[in-house]
Design a protein around this motif. Structure first.
Motif, PDB file in Angstrom:
ATOM      1  N   GLN A 579       0.829  -1.199   0.000  1.00  0.00           N
ATOM      2  CA  GLN A 579       0.000   0.000   0.000  1.00  0.00           C
ATOM      3  C   GLN A 579       0.867   1.254   0.000  1.00  0.00           C
ATOM      4  O   GLN A 579       0.577   2.240  -0.698  1.00  0.00           O
ATOM      5  CB  GLN A 579      -0.928  -0.008   1.228  1.00  0.00           C
ATOM      6  CG  GLN A 579      -1.936   1.134   1.250  1.00  0.00           C
ATOM      7  CD  GLN A 579      -2.885   1.070   0.076  1.00  0.00           C
ATOM      8  OE1 GLN A 579      -3.285  -0.005  -0.346  1.00  0.00           O
ATOM      9  NE2 GLN A 579      -3.242   2.223  -0.460  1.00  0.00           N
ATOM     10  N   ARG A 582       2.106   1.621  -3.338  1.00  0.00           N
ATOM     11  CA  ARG A 582       1.089   2.154  -4.253  1.00  0.00           C
ATOM     12  C   ARG A 582       0.879   3.647  -4.043  1.00  0.00           C
ATOM     13  O   ARG A 582       0.754   4.405  -5.016  1.00  0.00           O
ATOM     14  CB  ARG A 582      -0.222   1.390  -4.045  1.00  0.00           C
ATOM     15  CG  ARG A 582      -0.238  -0.002  -4.671  1.00  0.00           C
ATOM     16  CD  ARG A 582      -1.642  -0.569  -4.692  1.00  0.00           C
ATOM     17  NE  ARG A 582      -2.120  -0.873  -3.344  1.00  0.00           N
ATOM     18  CZ  ARG A 582      -1.940  -2.046  -2.760  1.00  0.00           C
ATOM     19  NH1 ARG A 582      -1.310  -3.016  -3.397  1.00  0.00           N
ATOM     20  NH2 ARG A 582      -2.398  -2.271  -1.539  1.00  0.00           N
ATOM     21  N   ASN A 583       0.826   4.072  -2.729  1.00  0.00           N
ATOM     22  CA  ASN A 583       0.693   5.513  -2.475  1.00  0.00           C
ATOM     23  C   ASN A 583       1.877   6.272  -3.042  1.00  0.00           C
ATOM     24  O   ASN A 583       1.721   7.320  -3.680  1.00  0.00           O
ATOM     25  CB  ASN A 583       0.563   5.758  -0.974  1.00  0.00           C
ATOM     26  CG  ASN A 583      -0.720   5.178  -0.394  1.00  0.00           C
ATOM     27  OD1 ASN A 583      -1.704   5.015  -1.126  1.00  0.00           O
ATOM     28  ND2 ASN A 583      -0.729   4.863   0.886  1.00  0.00           N
ATOM     29  N   ARG A 586       1.467   6.360  -6.694  1.00  0.00           N
ATOM     30  CA  ARG A 586       0.517   7.374  -7.177  1.00  0.00           C
ATOM     31  C   ARG A 586       1.122   8.767  -7.111  1.00  0.00           C
ATOM     32  O   ARG A 586       0.978   9.570  -8.053  1.00  0.00           O
ATOM     33  CB  ARG A 586      -0.765   7.302  -6.352  1.00  0.00           C
ATOM     34  CG  ARG A 586      -1.687   6.154  -6.747  1.00  0.00           C
ATOM     35  CD  ARG A 586      -3.064   6.350  -6.151  1.00  0.00           C
ATOM     36  NE  ARG A 586      -3.047   6.239  -4.695  1.00  0.00           N
ATOM     37  CZ  ARG A 586      -3.230   5.104  -4.044  1.00  0.00           C
ATOM     38  NH1 ARG A 586      -3.445   3.989  -4.708  1.00  0.00           N
ATOM     39  NH2 ARG A 586      -3.212   5.080  -2.726  1.00  0.00           N
TER      40      ARG A 586
END
Length: 757
Positions: A579, A582-583, A586
């Motif tokens: 996660q 992924r953050n 992004r």
């Protein structure tokens, strides 16, 4: 390559060709043709191996460039004996598969897997080095997976998964040992010096431990046996016969090769002293655990599967005794080879005959079977003789090999005088007694007792009867004439190992039916029959298997559960990290998007600037061209002007020369004029002096005549005021005026000369 060298390749490649043909036949929609092709391919392999057996001397064959290393085949007596046994049993299994799978599914897949496993097994037994053995080992393992899951039931799929995981672990462990030997010795060949002679210290222990564990998984050695009781019962009966009768023997053969390869080698005395006792301990645990599991099972095929675990313990015990005895371990080697042969015979017979019973009534629970001897007499006789061989009854094949294993253990006791090995001999006897117990119980419940209500009432077919008669003949031939088998097959196979010739001589004159061997067989038979009479009731079969007998339930499942929980924790942590990734991804994506936009704007500005620069460069190039042409024109004009200036300069130089000459003449003239002027000045001075004198003389007259002068002056002034003035004339000029006039005249002359030039 000689004709004999082609025979190992024919034996291995014939099943491969048969597998391809079976797949093609199955796509044509024919059910029986693939099984017929399997029979033909197995017959070809058997003929090739038999031709090798009747030939003289060792045969070597090599297939180069395969997997960058090539395959080496070496037909040794031990490998040839097991290859002959394997090809013969594969032929019987292929024949038995014809009625067994007459109404089954996926006959082409089953046949291809059957033949591929035969090719892998023969490659193991005919291998000339450990690499070829490993490749054949893996081919056999993965093709056998298709046999295990053939029925595609949930139980078959679970057993197949366990088998596949254990097979992968087995292959990786063998590969680890292979890499270690290859790195240390540069070779893994079976002929010549053992590769283990080049490995010392911890690496030798690591290589031996990895290979023994890898081969031990395939052999079904406790506690690595968990796949075997699951896989054998769910596979078709012919496949179970091969899995138990032959395929697990590849693991035993690998252990035999590894364990006996360093007997008597220099520098490995410590390794032998460790491997031998460890193998003996593992063998005893395997023997007893398998027998105990078979004693509490009620499914006929599970009883036979657990029995295979126990019987492989006999082979491992013989190998361990051979390692402990070293050069004098001939009895152990003979017991291992002989029991491999005997177990393959009676266990394949047991599985095929139970398969015939299953074909008759589709039932394997022994509490629901009975009275099958009356309906299937040949099957019952073959099953009974195989059961007696399993129990070690004198006159049947199992008795001879178990006697050799027991005698090897007695030699270890005499050699070491260890009470521990004496206790091991008592455990050997107890295990043999438990084997007698479950063997007789299985025979009684399936064939001898009265048929219970609802028991199947099938009949045996002709092909099954023929296969049963063949096994009856083989079991009796080996059991009644064991010394012939030893002399013809076992002793030649033992010559490739470094054994003392006295041990071989003792084995060649061994008496199987003397009092001492018969007594050794009578004790477990008596104990086992006593157990049978005490525990023959069905109430004992209603007991669930003891939990402590389940290594899977006690060890593997808790380990898997703990590993699963650990994996869940790791997965949770990994998910959090993912996660975060992924953050970050992004954010990085947004930043990259902004950078991409800015980069696009910069690219557009760069492109615009490039276009402007291109236009400017083109204009500058045109201007430069014009300037170059102007420079060339100016250079041409300058060249012409320089030529004209050069001419003018020459003319000026000449004018300057002439002017200089004129100036010199003018100077001379002026010098003469000045001299004349100086003479005039002197004359004027003389005149002036005379005038002064006269003026002085006249001054007096002037004083007197001032009145006249004044009057004259007034008249002069009056004359000046008159309009008609007197004109200019030379009489009115003075000396300075004359000089100025002369200078002006000279300048006019010079100017006139320059102008003329």
């Amino acid at each position: 390559m000689s004709q004999a060298s082609l025979l190992p390749l024919v034996a291995v490649t014939a099943p491969l060709a048969g597998a391809a043909a079976a797949i093609w036949a199955s796509r044509q929609g024919d059910r029986r043709l693939p099984l017929i092709l399997a029979t033909v391919a197995a017959s070809v392999s058997l003929a090739a191996v038999y031709a090798l057996l009747t030939g003289a001397g060792e045969v070597f064959a090599r297939v180069p460039y395969v997997l960058l290393k090539g395959f080496d085949f070496s037909v040794t007596p031990a490998g040839l004996l097991l290859a002959l046994l394997a090809s013969a049993l594969w032929l019987t299994a292929a024949l038995f598969s014809v009625p067994y799978l007459a109404h089954g599914h996926a006959a082409g897949r089953y046949t291809a897997a059957l033949l591929l496993s035969l090719a892998g097994t023969l490659a193991v037994f005919l291998a000339g080095d450990l690499f070829t053995l490993f490749v054949g080992f893996e081919v056999m393992s993965f093709s056998a997976y298709l046999l295990v899951v053939h029925e595609e039931t949930p139980a078959a799929m679970r057993a197949g998964t366990t088998y596949l995981f254990m097979s992968v672990a087995s292959g990786l462990l063998v590969l680890l040992g292979l890499f270690t030997l290859e790195a240390a010795a540069g070779t893994t060949a079976f002929t010549g010096p053992s590769p283990l002679e080049a490995v010392h210290g911890p690496w030798a222990y690591a290589a031996v431990a990895a290979m023994l564990a890898g081969f031990g998984i395939k052999a079904g050695m406790v506690p690595l046996h968990v796949w075997l009781p699951q896989a054998h019962p769910v596979a078709p009966a012919p496949a179970s016969a091969l899995l138990s009768g032959v395929m697990i023997k590849t693991g035993a053969y690998g252990i035999l090769r590894v364990a006996l390869s360093f007997i008597g080698t220099d520098g490995h005395g410590g390794l032998s002293s460790v491997v031998g006792p460890v193998l003996v301990v593992m063998a005893l645990v395997t023997m007893f655990t398998g027998a105990a599991m078979a004693a509490v099972e009620r499914s006929a095929k599970r009883i036979l599967a657990c029995s295979s675990v126990s019987q492989i313990g006999y082979v491992l015990l013989a190998i361990g005794c051979a390692v402990v005895l070293g050069h004098e371990g001939g009895m152990g080697v003979a017991g291992a080879l002989f029991h491999i042969v005997n177990h393959a015979l009676f266990k394949s017979a047991l599985f095929l005959m139970i398969g015939a019973v299953y074909l008759a009534g589709h039932e394997l629970d022994i509490t629901r079977l009975g009275g099958m001897a009356r309906r299937m007499p040949v099957t019952a006789l073959a099953f009974g003789l195989a059961t007696f061989g399993l129990a070690g009854v004198p006159g049947l094949n199992g008795y001879a090999s178990k006697t050799l294993v027991h005698d090897a253990l007695l030699e270890v006791i005499r050699h070491t005088h260890s009470p521990w090995y004496a206790a091991a001999e008592k455990l050997f006897t107890l295990t043999s007694a438990i084997t007698v117990f479950y063997s007789f119980r299985l025979l009684y419940y399936v064939f001898l007792r009265p048929a219970p209500a609802g028991a199947p009432a099938g009949q045996e077919g002709r092909l099954v009867r023929a296969i049963g008669l063949a096994y009856i003949g083989a079991l009796l031939a080996v059991g009644l004439r064991p010394l012939v088998v030893v002399e013809r097959f076992i002793l030649p196979a033992m010559h490739e190992f470094r054994l003392d010739h006295h041990a071989l001589d003792h084995l060649a004159h061994f008496h199987f039916f003397e009092a001492h061997p018969l007594q050794g067989a009578a004790i477990p038979l008596g104990i086992g029959l006593s157990l049978w009479f005490v525990l023959r009731g069905e109430r004992w079969l209603k007991l669930s298997p003891l939990a402590w007998l389940s290594v899977e339930g006690l060890v593997y499942r808790p380990l898997i559960a703990a590993a699963t929980k650990l994996c869940c924790l790791v997965t949770t942590f990994d998910r959090a990290i993912d996660q975060g990734y992924r953050n970050g991804a992004r954010a990085a994506k947004d930043a990259c998007h902004g950078i991409a936009l800015a980069d696009g704007a910069l690219d557009r500005s760069y492109a615009s600037a490039a276009r402007s620069s291109g236009d400017l460069c083109r204009q500058l190039a045109e201007a430069d061209t014009l300037i170059d042409s102007g420079y060339r024109a100016a250079a041409t004009e300058s060249y012409d002007l320089c030529a004209k200036l050069s001419d003018a300069d020459h003319a000026l130089d000449e004018g300057y020369g002439r002017a200089a000459d004129g100036s010199r003449g003018l100077a001379l003239g002026l010098q003469r004029v000045d001299a004349a002027i100086d003479g005039g000045y002197h004359q004027a001075a003389s005149v002036a002096r005379g005038a002064v004198e006269q003026l002085t003389q006249a001054d007096a007259a002037l004083d007197g005549g001032s009145e006249r002068v004044a009057r004259s002056g007034r008249r002069f002034l009056s004359d000046l005021n008159r309009p008609d003035r007197t004109r200019w004339s030379l009489a009115n000029l003075n000396i300075a005026t004359l000089i100025m006039a002369a200078l002006l005249a000279a300048l006019v002359v010079v100017f006139a000369l320059l102008t003329k030039v």
